[in-house]
Scaffold this active site. Structure first.
Site, PDB file in Angstrom:
ATOM      1  CB  CYS A 110       0.768  -2.168  -5.407  1.00 37.81           C
ATOM      2  SG  CYS A 110       2.022  -2.448  -6.673  1.00 37.81           S
ATOM      3  NE  ARG A 138      10.800  -7.194 -10.982  1.00 33.15           N
ATOM      4  CZ  ARG A 138      11.287  -5.541 -10.463  1.00 33.15           C
ATOM      5  NH1 ARG A 138      11.280  -4.890 -10.089  1.00 33.15           N
ATOM      6  NH2 ARG A 138      11.425  -5.835 -11.928  1.00 33.15           N
ATOM      7  CG  HIS A 163      -0.445   1.399  -8.424  1.00 34.75           C
ATOM      8  ND1 HIS A 163       0.259   2.152  -7.256  1.00 34.75           N
ATOM      9  CD2 HIS A 163       0.591   0.181  -8.803  1.00 34.75           C
ATOM     10  CE1 HIS A 163       1.050   1.375  -7.101  1.00 34.75           C
ATOM     11  NE2 HIS A 163       1.085   0.224  -7.350  1.00 34.75           N
ATOM     12  CD  GLU A 176      -2.618   4.601  -6.471  1.00 34.25           C
ATOM     13  OE1 GLU A 176      -1.010   4.035  -6.741  1.00 34.25           O
ATOM     14  OE2 GLU A 176      -3.202   3.998  -6.385  1.00 34.25           O
TER      15      GLU A 176
END
Length: 543
Positions: A381, A470, A515, A517
């Site tokens: 990210c 965002r 993400h 994870e």
């Protein structure tokens, strides 16, 4: 009809109700039952999306875009059942819905009250979409006695009566503290907690007693006597060396058997715990170890990166290695602390997600170190965005490259996403949009470049991963970044949004906008984490 298991906590918070719920669900699942776990959070936030990681820990994102409590991560990792929006509700969301109905006139002039309107909404949440399930486990956040949790306790009291006592039970998790000066375990806090719960109309059927010393049989009998439960229903829960040994430990203490007995189920099949024994063996008997540095912003509270921590452990399990995690505050590299001394011993560097400018230059410096020293690098990210800014500045000649998240810039390599396609259609956002629930959230597809490193890691050219952001890498800089060696190897299906970058000339350098994870499980490690740890193992042989 689904049976309900309501899980409450007493004496103190942080007793591990979420882990207990996940473990019990895994044990029931191992017997062939269909399960789902839900979380009731009494706080007034609509969801945890705008809460500080220091207050709440990680925000766990589901496929359908819900921002939820981190306990849902435990639920999903232990059962493999994908969590969804309907599995987490807060007081804030319930009140928001009720007030919206009142404003529309849905209540036809009635006085809106906690009972029945709030309690009915809680019960509706518990019962929704349960027709195809055998057991629904509902964890009530907080501690019995808290003002905030009273409507939830009242709702489960009512629900137990409505579905019948044979179809709903209550499990109360308590603390039996050890007083070193006296050399004794004390049962009085548990007695008082059960008395408080019973005064609200809910008599526990099973007590799970957290303790750091073995609970003597005499103390179990004492708790059973004063708390009005069978002695066999007083289950000791000693501290475990790993969360992945908890299901087997609770099975050994008879938790799942006692739950089934409380429902009158005496002929249940024996559980198949083969997968859990394998996980325990991999965790307890590693054949090597690696050290991974996580350069982040919220490292003083590891719960802020809970799924990340577990995904690294899963990657280690895949290769039978112990993963030592060094949590490194990115800001210390902005205070001229020795970057080399902190990063040189590492076998891999990971820059996780986050928000805001604080620590960003330290993260960029860490990316540069990994790139120049050929240390395996994984950016997630914001970590991918930092990798792109580092590349722009140092390999593509864009000296002033930055993110609009950090302030005005002449070279917005990273900028606010204003439009994207979701399952609901075209989404639009602006700089003045509310913060809560307005990010690009949930599962989105991506297409990987054939013959890319990341495609070989996944073993496919099409993936779906969960997002929470965002800001996005600006596609207008793609050509210049690729000329500098940073390749865009994954894009959204429409080719507009960069999803993955990598460096083909580096041993292992991957940045992802999503993400991964959030989808890793102990019995199914995410391929990116398994690949990252494999690269770290190779690096450990070079250091």
């Amino acid at each position: 009809m689904a049976r309900f298991i309501f899980i409450t906590g007493g004496v103190v918070s942080s007793l591990g109700k979420g882990l207990m719920a996940a473990s019990l669900a895994a044990l029931l699942q191992a017997r062939g039952y269909r399960v789902r776990i839900r979380k009731f959070d009494p706080y007034l936030n609509v969801d945890p999306g705008t809460m500080s990681p220091y207050q709440h820990g990680e925000v766990y994102v589901t496929d359908d875009g819900a921002e939820t409590d981190l306990d849902l991560g435990h639920y999903e990792r232990f059962t493999g059942v994908a969590a969804r929006q309907s599995d987490n509700v807060t007081s804030g969301r319930i009140y928001q819905g009720i007030i919206a109905k009142e404003r529309r006139g849905d209540y036809l002039g009635a006085t809106v009250q906690v009972v029945p309107h709030v309690t009915d909404a809680i019960k509706d949440f518990a019962r929704a979409e349960t027709d195809d399930l055998d057991f629904v486990l509902c964890e009530i956040g907080g501690t019995v006695g808290d003002i905030e949790s009273l409507p939830f306790i009242e709702a489960i009291r009512q629900l137990k009566n409505e579905v019948g006592r044979d179809n709903a039970i209550s499990v109360h998790v308590t603390l039996v503290p050890y007083i070193a000066a006296a050399g004794e375990l004390k049962t009085k806090p548990t007695q008082h907690s059960v008395r408080e719960l019973a005064s609200l109309g809910v008599q526990p059927d099973i007590l799970l007693c957290r303790c750091e010393k073995p609970l003597p049989d005499s103390e179990r009998a004492k708790i059973a006597l004063f708390c009005n439960v069978r002695k066999e229903a007083v289950i000791p829960a000693l501290d475990a060396d790993s969360i992945y040994s908890v299901p087997v430990q609770y099975h050994g203490e008879g938790l799942d058997s006692e739950v089934l007995r409380a429902f009158g189920i005496l002929d249940a099949p024996a559980p198949d715990l083969t997968a859990w024994y394998d996980i325990m063996d991999r965790k307890q008997h590693p054949e090597g170890e690696v050290t991974i540095g996580v350069v982040g912003k919220y490292v003083s509270l590891p719960d802020a990166y809970k799924s990340l921590n577990e995904a690294l452990v899963h990657g280690g399990m895949a290769h039978r290695v112990k993963v030592n995690i060094r949590w490194l505050d990115a800001e210390m590299f902005e205070r001229d602390e020795d970057l080399v001394a902190n990063l040189e011993p590492l076998h891999g560097i990971l820059v996780p997600g986050g928000f805001g400018e604080r620590g960003s230059e330290g993260k960029i410096a860490s990316v540069r170190f990994a790139r120049e020293r050929n240390v395996p690098f994984f950016g997630i990210c914001l970590g991918m965005q930092m990798a792109c800014i580092e590349a722009a500045r140092n390999t593509s000649g864009i000296a002033n490259a930055s993110s609009t998240e950090f302030g005005p810039t002449d070279e917005p390599v990273v900028g606010l996403i204003t439009e994207w396609m979701s399952a609901e259609g075209l989404q639009k956002r602006g700089a003045n949009t509310d913060l809560g629930g307005t990010m690009r959230l949930g599962a989105y597809d991506a297409k990987l470049s054939p013959n890319s490193h990341v495609a070989s890691v996944y073993g496919t050219n099409e993936i779906s991963e969960r997002h929470r952001h965002r800001y996005e890498v600006n596609g207008a800089y793609r050509e210049r970044l690729e000329k500098g060696g940073l390749v865009f190897s994954g894009m959204s299906p429409d080719g507009m949004l960069p999803e993955i970058v990598e460096r083909p000339d580096h041993p292992w350098f991957i940045g992802v906008q999503f993400h991964p994870e959030l989808k890793s499980k102990p019995f199914d490690p995410h391929p990116l984490f398994a690949g990252f740890i494999e690269a770290a193992v190779k690096q450990s042989r070079l250091v």
